[in-house]
Motif scaffolding. Structure first.
Motif, short mmCIF file in Angstrom:
data_model
loop_
_atom_site.label_atom_id
_atom_site.label_comp_id
_atom_site.label_asym_id
_atom_site.label_seq_id
_atom_site.Cartn_x
_atom_site.Cartn_y
_atom_site.Cartn_z
N GLN A 166 0.83 -1.21 0.00
CA GLN A 166 0.00 0.00 0.00
C GLN A 166 0.87 1.26 0.00
O GLN A 166 0.61 2.22 -0.74
CB GLN A 166 -0.92 -0.01 1.24
N THR A 167 1.91 1.23 0.83
CA THR A 167 2.81 2.39 0.90
C THR A 167 3.46 2.67 -0.46
O THR A 167 3.53 3.81 -0.91
CB THR A 167 3.93 2.14 1.95
N ILE A 168 3.90 1.57 -1.09
CA ILE A 168 4.56 1.74 -2.39
C ILE A 168 3.58 2.33 -3.41
O ILE A 168 3.91 3.27 -4.15
CB ILE A 168 5.13 0.39 -2.91
N ASN A 186 0.86 4.09 -2.82
CA ASN A 186 0.58 5.50 -2.49
C ASN A 186 1.71 6.41 -2.95
O ASN A 186 1.50 7.49 -3.49
CB ASN A 186 0.38 5.67 -0.98
N LEU A 187 2.91 5.94 -2.68
CA LEU A 187 4.09 6.71 -3.09
C LEU A 187 4.10 6.93 -4.60
O LEU A 187 4.26 8.05 -5.09
CB LEU A 187 5.36 5.97 -2.65
N ALA A 188 3.88 5.82 -5.33
CA ALA A 188 3.88 5.90 -6.80
C ALA A 188 2.80 6.86 -7.27
O ALA A 188 3.05 7.72 -8.12
CB ALA A 188 3.66 4.51 -7.38
N ASN A 189 1.61 6.74 -6.67
CA ASN A 189 0.52 7.62 -7.07
C ASN A 189 0.89 9.08 -6.85
O ASN A 189 0.65 9.93 -7.71
CB ASN A 189 -0.76 7.29 -6.29
N SER A 190 1.48 9.33 -5.68
CA SER A 190 1.79 10.72 -5.38
C SER A 190 2.88 11.27 -6.31
O SER A 190 2.97 12.47 -6.53
CB SER A 190 2.23 10.87 -3.91
N LEU A 219 -5.74 -2.87 -3.54
CA LEU A 219 -4.79 -1.86 -3.02
C LEU A 219 -4.52 -0.74 -4.03
O LEU A 219 -3.85 0.23 -3.74
CB LEU A 219 -3.48 -2.51 -2.61
N GLY A 220 -5.05 -0.93 -5.25
CA GLY A 220 -4.92 0.13 -6.26
C GLY A 220 -3.75 -0.05 -7.19
O GLY A 220 -3.29 0.89 -7.84
N CYS A 221 -3.22 -1.28 -7.26
CA CYS A 221 -2.09 -1.54 -8.18
C CYS A 221 -2.61 -1.53 -9.62
O CYS A 221 -3.70 -2.04 -9.89
CB CYS A 221 -1.48 -2.90 -7.83
#
Ligand code: C2E
Ligand code: MG
Ligand code: MG
Length: 645
Positions: free
Chosen positions: A575-577, A579-583, A605-607
């Motif tokens: 999830q952190t990865i 989120n990071l990628a999205n941001s 998780l949004g991958c």
């Protein structure tokens, strides 16, 4: 000499009686006598005959005896002929005047014959003596002159000789001095050559030649005294190349010098550290008890190297991998000991670097296996360069699927090696070897060309979905100076749109990246290619560095995906990865999806994208082509939800 008939006397007298008397008497006395009656005839006759003596009457009519005498004395030829004046007893004659004019004597008339004869003889003898003396004098003078001449030429020769000797001596002295200087220089040069032959110029440490010599001696010692033990520690700095490449050779050299100083300081007098070139240092431990002495030194070196080096505003950390070979094994040559220490060092590197390993014969087998692999790899890569040969390599393609739509959006090209005798060798086995040997560069060009060519042919098949080929790029490839030009050339050659190529670089590679390599990434990006960080999450990369690179995609490492569904599964990290990628505006790929559970979790998780055995294993191009048409026909024709696995 007694005056004889040879003696000639001229009598000059105007008185015939006198003449007669004298003529007769002198003639009888053994003289040759000439007479003259007056001065003129007397001078004439005297000049012609040059008599030995002249008897000259003073009183004569006309030219008198004095005048006659002075005329005779004035002539060179007659000036030395003795003249005896004759005078009468009664004649008033100035006898002194006659003597002053050059006369030698006077006789007085009438003559006393004995006296006349005595005087005549005396003066003739005088004359003869004088002549003899003169001639002797002359000879003497000549002798003196010639001797003087000889002497002066002798002196000149002596002077010349002395001068030449002096000059020659100076020349010789100079030559000797020059020779001595040249000899000193020669000795110094020889000394330097001898020193250089056995020392490393950068660090002044002993070099390989020195080491081999010393080791030879210890091997012999060990052969004679079985309990004598020595050890060789082969130290190779880990990642020294990174320092050299990123900070330049000057800093690299300084670092090597500092390392050599630190190594020397940490060793005792029974240990010698040598440099073999590059970042290779070799330590010789003499007269040790057992292996513990060697491992203790290795631990000490490891500890010492852990402390940072401060060079030109940089704080540098280096670590070293150390291989230890003990003199226990019956070595015959120094090269054998070094080979084994080297093997152990490679093992240390292989086992994770910054550590030491003691050689054991099994390691040799591993090394031999690796050597064979390397040789085979070299030969196999040659097959990719020769169009007449069938390449031992081929590419397999694993689809990359949209987790939302389920359609194939691309493939990852994964190289396969069909070894003629060993069958399929996995990239995990040969890629590291290819990287270490630099062979990855040749192979990498082939993979890129082949991947691009394949993608271009799939694009031709049509379909509305924009496809992309992911190609793995090794960190070694990134160091090539012509990497950008090479990739651009392949893109042009295969006519693949640049945005259809996505280059995968591992996270650890990004971690080590230098500013030049970052520049390479930017250039590739500006040419339209996409960039992806592979195996993300394992490299502990500082997140802040992600901003520095123009990355499009993060590929979540398989190790996190594998833990999905397990206790303490990696979901939070994933999830952190994401989120990071999205941001950062990057897309994400989940790798190693082999169950629907993992697929669903990742989607939740949004991958964005997924890759794994659930969709397909990596397959050859034929199967991949079939997969592509089959898949996309299915997914594009169906509802989004139905396309899911
Ligand atoms: P990678 O780039 O991370 O490639 C993914 C690897 O995971 C591949 O292994 C693939 O077969 C495997 N894989 C994919 N899905 C699954 C799954 O669901 N489960 C499991 N267990 N494994 C899965 P492969 O082909 O053996 O490649 C291993 C590594 O070798 C690659 O890791 C990559 O680092 C390197 N490699 C492969 N091909 C190339 C290449 O062409 N160039 C370079 N430089 N490296 C390559
Ligand atoms: Mg990859
Ligand atoms: Mg990967």
């Amino acid at each position: 000499m007694e005056p004889t008939k040879e003696s000639v006397i001229t009598i000059v007298d105007d008185n015939p009686t006198n003449l007669k008397v004298l003529f007769k008497f002198l003639n009888e006395s053994g003289f040759k006598v000439l007479v003259a009656k007056n001065a003129i005839s007397a001078i004439e006759k005297v000049k012609q005959t040059l008599p030995d003596l002249i008897l000259l009457d003073v009183m004569m009519p006309g030219i008198d005896g004095f005048e006659t005498c002075s005329r005779l004395k004035a002539e060179e030829a007659t000036k030395d002929i003795p003249v005896i004046f004759m005078t009468g007893l009664s004649e008033p004659v100035d006898k002194l005047k006659g003597l002053e004019l050059g006369a030698v004597d006077y006789i007085t008339k009438p003559f006393h014959q004995e006296e006349v004869l005595a005087r005549i003889k005396l003066h003739i003898r005088f004359k003869r003596l004088t002549e003899t003396l003169q001639s002797q004098n002359q000879l003497l003078k000549l002798e003196i002159a010639s001797r003087t001449a000889v002497e002066s030429s002798l002196q000149r020769l002596t002077d010349e000789l002395e001068e030449r000797v002096e000059k020659r001596t100076a020349q010789l002295t100079k030559a000797v001095e020059d020779l001595q200087q040249a000899q000193v220089k020669l000795l110094q040069r020889e000394e330097k050559l001898r020193y250089d032959a056995f020392h490393d110029t950068l660090t002044n440490l002993p070099n390989r030649a020195w080491f081999i010599n010393r080791l030879k001696f210890l091997i012999e010692l060990n052969a004679r005294e079985s309990d004598y033990l020595y050890a060789v520690l082969f130290l190779d700095l880990d990642r020294f190349k990174v320092v050299n490449d990123s900070l330049g050779h000057l800093v690299g050299d300084e670092l090597l010098k500092s390392v050599s100083i630190r190594l020397q300081a940490s060793l005792d007098e029974m240990a010698t550290v040598a440099r073999f070139g590059g970042d290779e240092f070799v330590i010789l431990l003499e007269d040790i008890k057992d292996v513990c002495d060697a491992t203790a030194v290795a631990s000490r070196i490891k500890r010492e190297l852990r402390l940072p080096f401060y060079l030109k505003d940089y704080e540098l950390f280096v670590a070293g991998s150390i291989g230890i070979a003990l003199g226990k094994i019956e070595y015959e040559k120094p090269e054998e000991v070094l080979r084994d220490a080297d093997v152990a060092m490679y093992r240390a590197k292989h086992n994770g670097r910054a550590r030491y390993e003691v050689f054991d014969p099994e390691m040799q087998e591993l090394v031999m296996a690796r050597l064979h692999l390397e040789n085979d790899l070299r030969r196999a890569i040659a097959t990719t360069l020769d169009p007449n040969l069938e390449s031992e390599f081929c590419l397999h393609y694993q689809p990359i699927v949209s987790l939302r739509g389920g359609e194939i959006l691309g493939f990852e090209a994964l190289v396969r090696w069909n070894h003629p005798s060993r069958g399929c060798v996995s990239p995990g086995q040969f890629i590291p070897v290819a990287e270490e040997t630099g062979l990855i560069n040749e192979l990498g060009w082939w993979i890129l060309r082949e991947g691009c060519r394949q993608m271009k042919s799939w694009l031709k098949l049509g379909g509305n979905v924009p496809l992309r080929m992911n190609v793995n790029l090794s960190p070694v490839q990134l160091l090539q100076v012509d990497i950008v030009e090479g990739i651009q050339e392949i893109i042009q050659e295969t006519a693949l749109p640049p945005n259809c190529l996505k280059l995968e670089i591992t996270e650890s590679c990004v971690l080590d990246i230098s500013s030049e390599e970052a520049q390479v990434l930017k250039q590739l990006k500006s040419l339209g290619m996409q960039l992806c960080i592979d195996d993300f999450g394992t490299g502990y990369s500082s997140l802040s560095r992600l901003y520095e690179f123009p990355i499009d995609t993060l590929k979540i490492d398989m190790s996190f995906v594998r833990r999905i569904g397990q206790e303490n599964g990696g979901e939070e990290i994933i999830q952190t990865i994401i989120n990071l990628a999205n941001s950062l505006g990057m897309s994400t790929v989940g790798e190693g999806i082999d169950t629907t559970q993992k697929l669903n979790k990742l989607e939740e998780l949004g991958c964005d994208l997924g890759q794994g055995f659930l969709f397909s294993k990596p397959v050859d191009s034929l199967k991949a082509t079939a997969l592509l048409s089959d898949y996309n026909r299915r997914t594009l024709g169906e509802e989004r939800g139905g396309a899911k696995f």
